[in-house]
Enzyme design. Structure first.
Site, PDB file in Angstrom:
ATOM      1  N   HIS A  80       0.823  -1.219   0.000  1.00 23.22           N
ATOM      2  CA  HIS A  80       0.000   0.000   0.000  1.00 23.22           C
ATOM      3  C   HIS A  80       0.856   1.269   0.000  1.00 23.22           C
ATOM      4  O   HIS A  80       0.488   2.279   0.603  1.00 23.22           O
ATOM      5  CB  HIS A  80      -0.981   0.009   1.182  1.00 23.22           C
ATOM      6  CG  HIS A  80      -1.974  -1.109   1.150  1.00 23.22           C
ATOM      7  ND1 HIS A  80      -3.138  -1.050   0.417  1.00 23.22           N
ATOM      8  CD2 HIS A  80      -1.962  -2.325   1.741  1.00 23.22           C
ATOM      9  CE1 HIS A  80      -3.808  -2.188   0.567  1.00 23.22           C
ATOM     10  NE2 HIS A  80      -3.113  -2.973   1.367  1.00 23.22           N
ATOM     11  N   ASN A 158     -10.087  -3.293   1.651  1.00 21.00           N
ATOM     12  CA  ASN A 158      -9.786  -3.151   0.227  1.00 21.00           C
ATOM     13  C   ASN A 158     -11.062  -2.825  -0.538  1.00 21.00           C
ATOM     14  O   ASN A 158     -12.160  -2.822   0.017  1.00 21.00           O
ATOM     15  CB  ASN A 158      -9.184  -4.441  -0.335  1.00 21.00           C
ATOM     16  CG  ASN A 158      -7.770  -4.695   0.151  1.00 21.00           C
ATOM     17  OD1 ASN A 158      -7.041  -3.770   0.488  1.00 21.00           O
ATOM     18  ND2 ASN A 158      -7.380  -5.955   0.188  1.00 21.00           N
TER      19      ASN A 158
END
Length: 566
Positions: A80, A158
């Protein structure tokens, strides 16, 4: 020839390592060990109470593995790394569907219709570095920090509702497979599918990721999900299993591989620009938070385990119940201080919210906070973007980048421990009805019972629209073309178990013949398989979904204009 003693043995005659030829009983040069030299006898499952119970603190191999993994990149996030974010607020509806929300949770953030809680959201891609293109075929992170009256709550998820694996032990392996090759430094689909072909629980996620759902058009028009199963707890101490879902009020838009490549050629920060400009123009993005809920037990009537994060809870059995709305209305004033230094964790829960025994959730809860202490520093919670918007007092002291001492206004400065009768901090009052789930079972490393790896993947394939299904098949064929033949045939076998048409379409594109004899499939592989579009790399595979990676290398040389030295 005498062995080089500098590379073998103990401190007496050199250090141990991969070339040391002294083995534990039953061990060979190919045996996996930890860095203490202990053979790793189960690299698939963390240790739990029973095969679906909570993880235990003495999970040494897992903790060693994940804590090393958390420290593999300096200084950006291991995963990320590429992201953007914005400030906003969460407004509760005060109900869960048509019922008072207090029936199911005592978390104050959900009580009182119209109450607004400040929030910060970070969107991201998972695999690549912080300056990578936002058109990559990759899950998107959707992490929300709520600054509640009871302290911070982080909901870290997500855009896709499922994940590749169900046990945190495999997370470093998964990310290593998707990260660039450690030799060539480029993403390689052969490596990706080498891992995934041996991990059939990933089929559901693969079906999402290699379809247009794997490339959201932007961050405003994508869904979000907590992915893992959590728990809500009410005032009586009763627990419920829950899943969180963010539904965008702007609608949902996804890209085909072809469209994504065209956008990337023009702007590799298109999603960051889209979010920033929308907020600056007053076009504030909004999402409704929906909850799926079920009683807290194993639910043997289901053909899957509700704690399995590779599965979706069927909406017809567990409907989406609206509980509130998220609005993003302010851009960061300093990208680094806010977007880069913000730190989320699945263990950051307030009263009324709790953990389930989801094995991925249990592993993530250790890993996230451990990563932040390494990446940002021991006192990362004191940074303005991470600090709760309420009173803080504790006995934690010192460490790198300590901004201040979190001591109480009347605390004796000599007492940084508890308990004490000399003016130290005191424990908070106990809850009258604490949540105390019963746990019983042998400590073991084992898979859950109801894996059912293929059913929901097949259902998802059949639910895709024609254009989504076509894009999925083409992307899988492009990704698998450069892969080793054994990887290709194994993946086709998996797809056939999901849905016959699914497997046949991929097989045809790879030049693999399939015969169905009384429900048993037999594969026949052609000697030569030529690519349908573009040339294959000389070594390994291409980036996920790409059909022209090797062509691009040649084109760069052929189309480059000659220049004179200066």
């Amino acid at each position: 020839m005498e062995k080089d003693q500098n590379h073998h043995g103990t401190h007496v005659n050199g250090t141990g390592g991969p070339l040391d030829e002294r083995f534990t009983e039953g061990e060979t040069s190919e045996t996996l060990t930890n860095r203490q030299g202990h053979p790793v006898r189960d690299n698939q499952n963390i240790r739990t109470v029973g095969n679906r119970g909570p993880a235990t603190l003495e999970n040494y191999d897992f903790i060693e593995k994940i804590s090393h993994f958390d420290r593999e990149r300096i200084p950006e996030r291991v995963v990320h790394a590429r992201g953007t974010g914005a400030h906003g607020y969460f407004e509760t509806y005060g109900k869960l569907g048509d019922e008072p929300v207090e029936k199911y949770t005592r978390a104050k953030i959900f009580s009182g219709a119209g109450k607004k809680t400040p929030a910060f959201v970070r969107f991201s891609t998972v695999t690549f570095g912080k300056d990578s293109p936002e058109t990559a075929r990759d899950p998107r992170g959707f992490a929300v920090k709520f600054y509640t009256e009871d302290g911070n709550w982080d909901l870290v998820g997500n855009n896709l509702k499922v994940f590749f694996i169900r046990d945190a032990m495999k997370f470093p392996d998964l990310i290593h497979a998707f990260k660039p090759d450690p030799v060539t430094n480029r993403q390689d689909t052969e490596r990706i599918f080498d891992f995934l072909s041996q991990t059939p629980e990933s089929l559901h996620m693969i079906t999402f990721l290699f379809s247009p759902w794997g490339i959201p058009a932007n961050y405003r028009q994508m869904q979000g999900s907590g992915v893992n199963t959590y728990k809500w707890v009410n005032k009586e101490g009763t627990g419920y299993l829950v899943k969180y879902h963010w539904e965008p009020l702007q609608g949902i838009k996804n890209l085909t591989q072809e469209d994504a490549e065209k956008i990337q050629a023009k702007n590799f920060s298109h999603a960051t620009q889209d979010l920033y400009e929308a907020i600056e123009e007053g076009n504030y993005p909004e999402w409704e938070l929906c909850i799926q809920i079920m009683d807290d037990h194993e639910h043997p009537e289901l053909d899957f385990d509700p704690l399995d994060d590779t599965k979706i809870w069927p909406e017809d059995q567990f409907p989406f119940l609206k509980v509130g709305k998220l609005v993003l209305n302010k851009n960061p004033e300093n990208f680094f201080a806010e977007v880069e230094q913000v730190a989320f964790g699945t263990g950051v829960l307030v009263d009324g919210l709790d953990f389930s025994d989801d094995k991925m959730l249990q592993g993530r809860t250790f890993s996230y906070s451990d990563t932040h202490r390494y990446r940002v520093g021991a006192n990362y919670q004191q940074l303005p973007i991470n600090a709760p918007k309420k009173h803080v007092a504790n006995n934690l002291r010192d460490g790198q980048m300590a901004y201040h001492v979190d001591s109480g206004p009347k605390q004796n400065p000599h007492v940084n421990y508890e308990p004490s009768v000399l003016g130290g901090l005191k424990e908070a009052n106990k809850r009258p009805h604490p949540y105390q789930p019963h746990v019983e079972g042998n400590l073991q490393k084992a898979k859950i019972d109801r894996t059912n790896d293929y059913k929901q993947a097949g259902e998802r394939y059949r639910l895709l629209e024609d254009w989504e299904r076509n894009d999925l098949i083409q992307n899988l064929i492009a990704a698998l073309k450069p892969a080793h033949q054994r990887i290709q045939t194994t993946m086709v076998e998996h797809f056939l178990k999901c849905d016959e048409d699914y497997g046949m379409q991929v097989a045809n594109g790879l030049g693999i013949g399939v015969r169905n004899e009384n429900g048993s499939y037999h594969l026949e592989v052609s000697e030569e398989i030529s690519p349908s579009n573009g040339s294959l790399p000389k070594q390994g595979g291409s980036p996920a979904g790409s059909t022209g990676a090797a062509d691009a290398v040649k084109e760069a040389e052929q189309k480059g204009n000659d220049a004179h030295p200066y």
